[in-house]
Design a protein around this motif. Structure first.
Motif, PDB file in Angstrom:
ATOM      1  N   ASP A 170       2.291  13.132  -6.052  1.00  0.00           N
ATOM      2  CA  ASP A 170       2.542  14.222  -6.995  1.00  0.00           C
ATOM      3  C   ASP A 170       4.024  14.365  -7.323  1.00  0.00           C
ATOM      4  O   ASP A 170       4.386  14.756  -8.427  1.00  0.00           O
ATOM      5  CB  ASP A 170       2.023  15.543  -6.422  1.00  0.00           C
ATOM      6  N   GLU A 171       4.878  14.045  -6.369  1.00  0.00           N
ATOM      7  CA  GLU A 171       6.308  14.218  -6.578  1.00  0.00           C
ATOM      8  C   GLU A 171       6.854  13.289  -7.661  1.00  0.00           C
ATOM      9  O   GLU A 171       7.727  13.673  -8.438  1.00  0.00           O
ATOM     10  CB  GLU A 171       7.038  13.959  -5.260  1.00  0.00           C
TER      11      GLU A 171
ATOM     12  N   LYS B  44       0.828  -1.209   0.000  1.00  0.00           N
ATOM     13  CA  LYS B  44       0.000   0.000   0.000  1.00  0.00           C
ATOM     14  C   LYS B  44       0.864   1.261   0.000  1.00  0.00           C
ATOM     15  O   LYS B  44       0.551   2.228  -0.692  1.00  0.00           O
ATOM     16  CB  LYS B  44      -0.920   0.014   1.224  1.00  0.00           C
ATOM     17  N   MET B  45       1.961   1.249   0.781  1.00  0.00           N
ATOM     18  CA  MET B  45       2.850   2.407   0.803  1.00  0.00           C
ATOM     19  C   MET B  45       3.528   2.603  -0.548  1.00  0.00           C
ATOM     20  O   MET B  45       3.674   3.739  -1.016  1.00  0.00           O
ATOM     21  CB  MET B  45       3.922   2.236   1.891  1.00  0.00           C
ATOM     22  N   GLN B  46       3.912   1.509  -1.180  1.00  0.00           N
ATOM     23  CA  GLN B  46       4.540   1.599  -2.491  1.00  0.00           C
ATOM     24  C   GLN B  46       3.583   2.215  -3.505  1.00  0.00           C
ATOM     25  O   GLN B  46       3.968   3.088  -4.293  1.00  0.00           O
ATOM     26  CB  GLN B  46       4.913   0.196  -2.953  1.00  0.00           C
ATOM     27  N   ASP B  47       2.348   1.769  -3.494  1.00  0.00           N
ATOM     28  CA  ASP B  47       1.344   2.289  -4.419  1.00  0.00           C
ATOM     29  C   ASP B  47       1.087   3.775  -4.160  1.00  0.00           C
ATOM     30  O   ASP B  47       0.957   4.559  -5.096  1.00  0.00           O
ATOM     31  CB  ASP B  47       0.056   1.484  -4.284  1.00  0.00           C
ATOM     32  N   ALA B  48       1.031   4.156  -2.888  1.00  0.00           N
ATOM     33  CA  ALA B  48       0.813   5.565  -2.557  1.00  0.00           C
ATOM     34  C   ALA B  48       1.979   6.427  -3.013  1.00  0.00           C
ATOM     35  O   ALA B  48       1.789   7.547  -3.506  1.00  0.00           O
ATOM     36  CB  ALA B  48       0.587   5.716  -1.056  1.00  0.00           C
ATOM     37  N   MET B  49       3.196   5.923  -2.863  1.00  0.00           N
ATOM     38  CA  MET B  49       4.362   6.696  -3.281  1.00  0.00           C
ATOM     39  C   MET B  49       4.458   6.805  -4.801  1.00  0.00           C
ATOM     40  O   MET B  49       4.858   7.843  -5.330  1.00  0.00           O
ATOM     41  CB  MET B  49       5.636   6.078  -2.717  1.00  0.00           C
TER      42      MET B  49
ATOM     43  N   PRO C  66       7.580   3.185 -12.435  1.00  0.00           N
ATOM     44  CA  PRO C  66       7.166   1.986 -13.169  1.00  0.00           C
ATOM     45  C   PRO C  66       5.735   2.060 -13.686  1.00  0.00           C
ATOM     46  O   PRO C  66       5.401   1.429 -14.673  1.00  0.00           O
ATOM     47  CB  PRO C  66       7.322   0.857 -12.163  1.00  0.00           C
ATOM     48  N   ALA C  67       4.875   2.861 -13.048  1.00  0.00           N
ATOM     49  CA  ALA C  67       3.509   3.001 -13.542  1.00  0.00           C
ATOM     50  C   ALA C  67       3.479   3.752 -14.859  1.00  0.00           C
ATOM     51  O   ALA C  67       2.678   3.449 -15.734  1.00  0.00           O
ATOM     52  CB  ALA C  67       2.654   3.735 -12.490  1.00  0.00           C
ATOM     53  N   VAL C  68       4.378   4.719 -15.030  1.00  0.00           N
ATOM     54  CA  VAL C  68       4.459   5.458 -16.299  1.00  0.00           C
ATOM     55  C   VAL C  68       5.012   4.538 -17.384  1.00  0.00           C
ATOM     56  O   VAL C  68       4.545   4.533 -18.520  1.00  0.00           O
ATOM     57  CB  VAL C  68       5.339   6.711 -16.136  1.00  0.00           C
ATOM     58  N   ALA C  69       6.004   3.732 -17.035  1.00  0.00           N
ATOM     59  CA  ALA C  69       6.597   2.822 -18.008  1.00  0.00           C
ATOM     60  C   ALA C  69       5.607   1.740 -18.438  1.00  0.00           C
ATOM     61  O   ALA C  69       5.655   1.268 -19.566  1.00  0.00           O
ATOM     62  CB  ALA C  69       7.850   2.175 -17.427  1.00  0.00           C
ATOM     63  N   ALA C  70       4.686   1.358 -17.545  1.00  0.00           N
ATOM     64  CA  ALA C  70       3.712   0.323 -17.885  1.00  0.00           C
ATOM     65  C   ALA C  70       2.583   0.889 -18.734  1.00  0.00           C
ATOM     66  O   ALA C  70       1.800   0.130 -19.288  1.00  0.00           O
ATOM     67  CB  ALA C  70       3.134  -0.296 -16.614  1.00  0.00           C
TER      68      ALA C  70
END
Length: 58
Positions: free
Chosen positions: A40-41, A31-36, A49-53
């Protein structure tokens, strides 16, 4: 001599708190990983990795 014995060795009962703790830590770290990742930063950081996916819901 070998095989089933009168008093079996307990495994799950003594290990239960450690199993529950491990699952809780795994869940909270995820959950902390997903929040980070979605903060916004780092939302538009190319190393994200979410942008790359290819997630477009940022």
């Amino acid at each position: 001599m070998f095989g089933l014995r009168k008093w079996s060795t307990p495994v799950l009962r003594p290990a239960g708190p450690f199993i529950v703790g491990g699952v809780a830590v795994f869940y909270l770290v995820a959950k902390m990983q997903d929040a980070m990742i979605n903060s916004d930063e780092y939302k538009n950081d190319p190393r994200n990795p979410a942008v790359a996916a290819g997630k477009k819901d940022h």
